[in-house]
Design an enzyme around this catalytic site. Structure first.
Site, PDB file in Angstrom:
ATOM      1  N   GLY A 243     -33.379   7.469 -18.499  1.00 25.71           N
ATOM      2  CA  GLY A 243     -33.913   5.971 -18.480  1.00 25.71           C
ATOM      3  C   GLY A 243     -32.564   5.073 -18.314  1.00 25.71           C
ATOM      4  O   GLY A 243     -32.565   4.421 -17.390  1.00 25.71           O
ATOM      5  N   PHE A 244     -31.481   5.285 -19.264  1.00 26.46           N
ATOM      6  CA  PHE A 244     -30.205   4.579 -19.113  1.00 26.46           C
ATOM      7  C   PHE A 244     -30.567   3.078 -19.052  1.00 26.46           C
ATOM      8  O   PHE A 244     -29.367   2.497 -18.627  1.00 26.46           O
ATOM      9  CB  PHE A 244     -29.561   5.007 -17.822  1.00 26.46           C
ATOM     10  CG  PHE A 244     -29.585   6.502 -17.676  1.00 26.46           C
ATOM     11  CD1 PHE A 244     -28.794   7.404 -18.636  1.00 26.46           C
ATOM     12  CD2 PHE A 244     -29.954   7.280 -16.730  1.00 26.46           C
ATOM     13  CE1 PHE A 244     -28.805   8.607 -18.647  1.00 26.46           C
ATOM     14  CE2 PHE A 244     -29.951   8.726 -16.734  1.00 26.46           C
ATOM     15  CZ  PHE A 244     -29.182   9.308 -17.789  1.00 26.46           C
ATOM     16  N   GLY A 512     -31.659   3.757 -31.194  1.00 23.34           N
ATOM     17  CA  GLY A 512     -32.952   4.364 -31.460  1.00 23.34           C
ATOM     18  C   GLY A 512     -32.907   5.334 -32.666  1.00 23.34           C
ATOM     19  O   GLY A 512     -33.667   5.088 -33.456  1.00 23.34           O
ATOM     20  N   ARG A 592     -22.561   9.835 -38.555  1.00 26.23           N
ATOM     21  CA  ARG A 592     -22.752  11.207 -39.094  1.00 26.23           C
ATOM     22  C   ARG A 592     -23.401  11.649 -37.726  1.00 26.23           C
ATOM     23  O   ARG A 592     -24.413  11.087 -37.100  1.00 26.23           O
ATOM     24  CB  ARG A 592     -23.949  11.103 -40.013  1.00 26.23           C
ATOM     25  CG  ARG A 592     -24.307  12.291 -41.059  1.00 26.23           C
ATOM     26  CD  ARG A 592     -24.807  11.886 -42.219  1.00 26.23           C
ATOM     27  NE  ARG A 592     -26.058  11.032 -42.201  1.00 26.23           N
ATOM     28  CZ  ARG A 592     -27.219  11.651 -42.570  1.00 26.23           C
ATOM     29  NH1 ARG A 592     -27.326  12.798 -42.886  1.00 26.23           N
ATOM     30  NH2 ARG A 592     -28.296  10.703 -42.518  1.00 26.23           N
ATOM     31  N   GLY A 667     -25.399   7.023 -27.518  1.00 28.19           N
ATOM     32  CA  GLY A 667     -25.972   7.137 -26.111  1.00 28.19           C
ATOM     33  C   GLY A 667     -25.101   6.604 -25.228  1.00 28.19           C
ATOM     34  O   GLY A 667     -24.866   6.910 -23.892  1.00 28.19           O
ATOM     35  N   GLU A 668     -24.127   5.391 -25.617  1.00 28.78           N
ATOM     36  CA  GLU A 668     -23.658   4.694 -24.691  1.00 28.78           C
ATOM     37  C   GLU A 668     -22.013   4.732 -24.959  1.00 28.78           C
ATOM     38  O   GLU A 668     -21.351   4.866 -23.898  1.00 28.78           O
ATOM     39  CB  GLU A 668     -24.020   3.142 -24.925  1.00 28.78           C
ATOM     40  CG  GLU A 668     -25.366   2.992 -24.415  1.00 28.78           C
ATOM     41  CD  GLU A 668     -26.175   1.661 -24.556  1.00 28.78           C
ATOM     42  OE1 GLU A 668     -26.291   1.115 -23.868  1.00 28.78           O
ATOM     43  OE2 GLU A 668     -26.851   1.743 -25.805  1.00 28.78           O
TER      44      GLU A 668
HETATM   45 MO1  MOS Z   1     -29.575   1.338 -22.937  1.00 29.55          MO
HETATM   46  S1  MOS Z   1     -28.520   0.526 -21.196  1.00 29.55           S
HETATM   47  O1  MOS Z   1     -29.718   0.043 -24.046  1.00 29.55           O
HETATM   48  O2  MOS Z   1     -31.094   1.969 -22.375  1.00 29.55           O
END
Ligand code: MOS
Length: 715
Positions: A243-244, A512, A592, A667-668
């Site tokens: 998705g990104f 998330g 964690r 994720g980022e």
């Molecule tokens: Mo991310 S760029 O918050 O899906």
């Protein structure tokens, strides 16, 4: 010695490596994605997008196309169902691109102007390519440049601009000043799985099988758009191929829903790669002016970052690059701004580390330039500028383990042996260099709900509208639920990707897993209390539900972030200008770590994208047509296996005393600072600064490498 009753106490799934629960289904093809779930009587829609960059649709020549084999209908602004195109969604402003076919206006090239629906995908495509659309064209403007006419500060101004002290005075009083401009080009997220939706009406409900980052989010937005009761929309998103930031409410779901409504049949719409270049958002090009003023010992007196990006004429999107410096570096005078210009282009959107990715390239490059001028090691320079509180907010940090990342990274990378002089290491025609940069990303959480059910057979089912966009979230949540329930992971089934499970945070903003884990832990704790009362479990099981709104609101207000230190070694070919990354190391402080196996994949994926951002990625628009040149994965170059060297990612302990969950998103942060580390290494190799990405061979050659092909130093 204590004795326990009830199930054997098993904890410790979190923190141990676990392969993906759905991994076998994915590699054997058993996992079904939104564009491949079978339906009887399925029809296929193919979007037609504008070939002009500004104007209006004069006519859509439907008659010849309707006579083609299998064609069922052609929807366009003249006949499409009316929707509430002005609905206010999660982003707080209407998104005209999802108010599909509501007007004849064309605000950019690649704007959806029609949907051709046919019995088969091939027939729909054939007819869509044959469809003649006539336009009234108007002159377009796609020229993005710093401070160009029309550049403005968006609202709310107080979040777009910060200002403390007197920047000009502190710059004038500084022993060392860096005043430099940086730029990054238009970049695209192309998840492996294109955007796809299959939509049908089922018993009075709109059922949408869709590839997105939040099923409940998409369901709620579609309900608003089509003026439906939210309960009459169900969005299912079992497996997502990436998705990104690109996968929210997009034209494909809306087009499929319109056609399903008109035809009374299930309809599928899948976007092509080329369409994704204009229909699903992208990272805006950015420009930056960074001004740093320091005392001779490197202590910052002045910090200024003016960042600019573009947006469309129909919707505002700010790439908040200046946010990076607001939490990273303090100074007596501190000024940041995010500014914007509206052009005749598609609307940009979130793309992996929106703001932080380009912002960190500019600021972490400038810090490296400051270190060079002060004659101070770049890591030492950062150590001397560690703030004790949020530079703009004044809030305390809930842990700031940046220096621990640098220490561990420096040790493992062999930083101590580095000769600080640029352009002095050579291996044949290659010049070698190393560079480093800092990373940070906010560690947020948002209210979510979850349900956990104990079944009579001793197993448990978790239901939560989480989204596993390829991150391994499903597996991480299984480990979290197992620990919270104190059972083995094998006894827990986590069901996700169904808007009927209720409200939960989307897979975005690196929030998330943290948000979902919180809700699952709360429901699991409640369930264990209920089970502790004893009694038989009825056939329908015992269910506990959670809502984390209050718990999240009660979290003390602090600066909460993850951190990282990026290290890169590059070789620069003095004859061709090619830059090869030889190795990369990222050390992160990210709370964690739930599943080391998939976490490493997240970090390395981000770092790989950083290499790609530094050296390859660049979407180019043609000035005459206003459209992309080569909008496909052949024309848009990104890192392939051969470009990706030895990359290692690891982490340091990062506890947070007053956080009951202790998880931070991962994720980022992997992409943050990665491009700067590569660019700083290119400077160290060649002695030449590259302030415009990507660092293409032609740019390296034109800028010179500080050395002739035979290795002789130029004067
Ligand atoms: Mo991310 S760029 O918050 O899906």
């Amino acid at each position: 010695m204590t004795t326990t009753t009830g199930p054997t106490r098993i904890t410790g799934a979190v923190g141990t490596a676990h392969t993906r629960i759905e991994g076998r289904d994915k590699v054997t093809g058993a996992a079904r994605y939104a564009g491949e779930i079978p339906f009887a009587d399925l029809a296929h829609g193919w979007l037609v997008v504008s070939t002009v960059a500004r104007g209006s649709v004069r006519s859509v020549e439907t008659a010849p196309v309707l006579a083609m084999p299998g064609v069922l209908t052609v929807l366009h602004h003249g006949n499409a169902p009316r929707v509430d195109a002005d609905y206010i969604g999660l982003l707080g402003q209407p998104d005209p691109i999802v108010g599909l076919f509501q007007s004849d206006r064309v605000p950019c090239a690649g704007w959806p102007v029609a949907l051709v629906v046919a019995e088969t995908s091939e027939q729909a495509r054939e007819a869509a390519e044959a469809l003649v659309v006539r336009y009234e064209t108007e002159p377009h403007d796609i020229e993005f440049a710093p401070d160009r006419p029309g550049t403005y500060t968006p609202e709310p101004r107080e979040t777009m601009e910060t200002d403390k002290g007197d920047l000009e005075r502190e710059l004038a009083a500084s022993a060392v000043v860096v005043d430099a401009r940086y730029s990054t080009p238009e970049e695209h997220h192309h998840p492996m799985e294109p955007h796809a939706a299959t939509v049908r009406w089922d018993g009075g409900r709109l059922e949408v099988h869709d590839s997105n980052q939040g099923s409940k989010w998409v369901a709620d937005e579609l309900a608003k758009l089509f003026s439906l009761d939210p309960a009459s929309v169900r969005v299912l998103s079992e497996h997502i191929g990436g998705g990104f930031g690109s996968k929210g409410v997009r034209p494909h779901q809306v087009a499929a829903a319109m056609a399903a409504t008109v035809l009374h049949r299930p309809v599928r719409v899948v976007l092509t790669r080329r369409q994704m270049f204009s229909l699903v958002g992208y990272r805006s090009p950015t420009t930056h002016r960074v001004r740093l003023g320091a005392d001779a010992d490197g202590r910052l007196r002045a910090f200024g970052h003016d960042a600019q990006n573009l947006t469309s004429t129909v919707k505002e999107f700010v790439e908040q690059s200046a946010g990076f410096g607001r939490v990273m570096y303090d100074a007596d005078a501190h000024r940041t701004a995010n500014r914007l210009v509206r052009l005749d282009v598609p609307t940009p959107t979130w793309m992996r580390a929106p703001g932080e990715a380009p912002g960190s390239f500019a600021v972490e490059s400038a810090l490296d330039e400051l270190a060079e001028r002060c004659g101070i090691d770049p890591i030492e320079l950062r150590a001397r500028n560690e703030p004790t509180a949020g530079p703009v907010s004044g809030l305390p940090f809930a842990g700031r383990n940046l220096l621990a990342c640098f220490e561990e990274g420096a040790r493992r990378f062999g930083w101590a042996e580095r000769d600080p002089r640029p352009g002095v290491r050579r291996e044949g025609r290659w010049l070698l260099g190393t560079g480093t940069a800092a990373a940070t990303f906010p560690a947020g959480a948002a209210p979510s709900t979850a349900a956990v059910t104990a079944q009579a057979d001793g197993t448990f089912t978790v239901r939560i509208t989480a989204s596993d966009i390829g991150t391994g979230a499903r597996t991480a949540l299984t480990l979290i639920a197992a620990d919270a329930l104190e059972v083995e992971p094998g006894r827990v089934q986590v069901r996700i990707g169904d808007s009927d499970f209720g409200h939960a945070m989307v897979a975005g903003g690196s929030t998330g897993t943290r948000s979902w884990a919180w809700a699952i832990m709360a429901a699991a704790a409640d369930l264990r209390e209920q089970l502790a009362l004893g009694g038989d479990i009825p056939p329908e099981g015992v269910t506990a539900r959670s809502d984390t709104s209050a718990a999240i609101a009660a979290l003390p207000e602090k600066e909460r972030h993850s951190y990282g230190a990026q290290f890169a070694e590059v070789a620069v070919d003095t004859t061709s200008g090619e830059v090869r990354v030889r190795r990369m190391l990222g050390i992160f402080a990210a709370g964690r770590i739930v599943n080391p196996l998939t976490a490493r994949g997240q970090f390395i994926g981000g770092m790989t994208w950083g290499i790609s951002m530094a050296l390859h990625e660049e979407a180019v628009r043609d000035r005459a047509s206003g459209a992309h040149v080569g909008p496909d994965l052949a024309g848009y170059h990104f890192a392939a296996h051969a470009d990706v060297p030895r990359i290692e990612a690891d982490w340091v302990d990062d506890p947070d005393a007053d956080d009951p969950v202790g998880i931070k998103g991962i994720g980022e942060i992997g992409i943050v600072g990665a491009a700067a580390a590569v660019a700083n290494a290119v400077w160290h190799a060649t002695g030449v600064r590259h302030r415009d990405l990507p660092i293409r061979p032609d740019r390296v050659l034109l800028a010179g490498t500080g050395a002739g092909p035979d290795g002789s130093r130029r004067a």
